[in-house]
Design a protein around this motif. Sequence first.
Motif, mmCIF file in Angstrom:
data_model
loop_
_atom_site.group_PDB
_atom_site.id
_atom_site.type_symbol
_atom_site.label_atom_id
_atom_site.label_comp_id
_atom_site.label_asym_id
_atom_site.label_seq_id
_atom_site.Cartn_x
_atom_site.Cartn_y
_atom_site.Cartn_z
ATOM 1 N N THR A 1 13.395 1.310 -0.538
ATOM 2 C CA THR A 1 12.172 0.748 -1.107
ATOM 3 C C THR A 1 11.432 1.784 -1.931
ATOM 4 O OG1 THR A 1 11.978 -0.608 0.903
ATOM 5 C CG2 THR A 1 10.056 -0.520 -0.544
ATOM 6 N N ILE A 2 11.502 3.045 -1.511
ATOM 7 C CA ILE A 2 10.702 4.095 -2.152
ATOM 8 C C ILE A 2 11.172 4.406 -3.564
ATOM 9 C CG2 ILE A 2 10.319 5.087 0.140
ATOM 10 C CD1 ILE A 2 12.061 7.480 -0.723
ATOM 11 N N GLN B 1 3.775 6.178 -5.347
ATOM 12 C CA GLN B 1 3.676 6.333 -6.801
ATOM 13 C C GLN B 1 2.603 7.354 -7.179
ATOM 14 O OE1 GLN B 1 3.126 2.637 -8.903
ATOM 15 N NE2 GLN B 1 2.684 3.642 -10.856
ATOM 16 N N GLN B 2 1.436 7.256 -6.559
ATOM 17 C CA GLN B 2 0.355 8.184 -6.899
ATOM 18 C C GLN B 2 0.690 9.613 -6.466
ATOM 19 O OE1 GLN B 2 -2.475 7.506 -8.789
ATOM 20 N NE2 GLN B 2 -2.375 9.741 -8.803
ATOM 21 N N ASN B 3 1.270 9.766 -5.284
ATOM 22 C CA ASN B 3 1.658 11.106 -4.840
ATOM 23 C C ASN B 3 2.713 11.713 -5.752
ATOM 24 O OD1 ASN B 3 -0.083 10.971 -2.670
ATOM 25 N ND2 ASN B 3 1.489 10.588 -1.139
ATOM 26 N N HIS C 1 14.125 -2.723 0.687
ATOM 27 C CA HIS C 1 15.139 -1.755 0.265
ATOM 28 C C HIS C 1 16.300 -2.405 -0.480
ATOM 29 C CE1 HIS C 1 18.140 -1.817 3.929
ATOM 30 N NE2 HIS C 1 17.760 -3.034 3.606
ATOM 31 N N GLY C 2 16.344 -3.736 -0.530
ATOM 32 C CA GLY C 2 17.401 -4.415 -1.261
ATOM 33 C C GLY C 2 16.974 -4.972 -2.607
ATOM 34 N N THR C 3 15.736 -4.683 -3.023
ATOM 35 C CA THR C 3 15.204 -5.291 -4.249
ATOM 36 C C THR C 3 14.640 -4.318 -5.292
ATOM 37 O OG1 THR C 3 12.972 -5.558 -3.301
ATOM 38 C CG2 THR C 3 14.557 -7.340 -2.902
ATOM 39 N N PRO C 4 14.648 -3.000 -5.075
ATOM 40 C CA PRO C 4 13.866 -2.125 -5.968
ATOM 41 C C PRO C 4 14.304 -2.151 -7.425
ATOM 42 C CG PRO C 4 15.334 -0.812 -4.602
ATOM 43 C CD PRO C 4 15.351 -2.205 -4.038
ATOM 44 N N GLU D 1 0.833 -1.208 0.000
ATOM 45 C CA GLU D 1 0.000 0.000 0.000
ATOM 46 C C GLU D 1 0.869 1.259 0.000
ATOM 47 O OE1 GLU D 1 -2.858 2.399 3.092
ATOM 48 O OE2 GLU D 1 -3.139 0.209 2.975
ATOM 49 N N ALA D 2 1.967 1.227 0.764
ATOM 50 C CA ALA D 2 2.868 2.379 0.799
ATOM 51 C C ALA D 2 3.433 2.669 -0.583
ATOM 52 C CB ALA D 2 3.995 2.130 1.803
#
Length: 354
Positions: free
Chosen positions: A133-134, A112-114, A172-175, A106-107
């Motif tokens: 992650t972001i 993405q939408q913001n 945070h290790g996969t984006p 959800e985050a």
Amino acid sequence: MEELRIEANGNLGPIDSSRIPRYAGAATYARLPRLDQVDKADVTVVGVPFDSGVSYRPGARFGANHVREASRLLRPYNPAWDVSPFENIQVADAGDMAVNPFNINEAIETIQQNALDLTAAGSKLLTLGGDHTIALPLLRAAAERAGGPIAMLHFDAHLDTWDTYFGVEYTHGTPFRRAVEEGILDTEAISHIGTRGPLYGKKDLDDDHRFGFGIVTSSDVYYQGVLETVAKVRDRIGNRPLYISVDIDVLDPAHAPGTGTPEAGGITSRELLEIIRGFRGMNLVGADVVEVSPAYDHAEITGVAASHVAYELVTLMADNATPGDRFGADTGYQAQALGREARRPAGFAAAAKE
């Protein structure tokens, strides 16, 4: 309290620190106006207080405000570029996104939408994390705005192209593995800079190569130098739409102790800033600075470094708004270092010839 701000070229700039003490008032990035105080923003600074994707030390959810506090000392003229970024363009701070810390999926959707909302009128986005992650939702939004896959430079001690942690795909290790799988990165124009340290196995590097990443390790920067690093990057990426993602742990822990997964042997803050300055004229469409964890910082060392990295990224965006071809133009400091007869910032005289 009355806000006495610097204004130039129709742009509302930072609070005038010669008239209001730097330590007074609410902290926005570089003491710039809030987004609701301006009619438009060419660059929007936004925080993402999210660190639910970390695998070791937490605390990056507090990173954005730490960087804002450390940015109070930034001044409006950047002599390394001979540019006053806040005069060239309107930069504003949008505050923080409100994201669910208990639901990573959800985050990611919220971020993405913001990001799409904040860039809907043409603004570019500079994001302060938050953990890495972001980067995935930010890349999704940047690729959508660019109309297709984008180039990416990833400054980090780590590859961040692993598959899963504890069976979870989004951490945070996969984006950047996910970004390649989703087709939002131009795999002919992606590279890591500053990687180092132990891995789980050689397969990590094999997978990374298969995804298309080039690698400039921290040792490469040390042995080959900033100029060679910049030349490699410029040759690989050219003028493609470019996103830059900076994990502050790309810096050696001596320069950035306040981070979640520190690794010895990193690059210096001077090297990082000079590399970014070498990207003058490149088509930067968005950027982030992530993984600042204030609880592990000392005397704002990490916060100051991150605030200056963000400042150079904003300056690159602002410089691109200057008429004319900026691709590869000398920076003020670089021109002096190389002994070139080139444009120099005011106050920096050319070396006398013998």
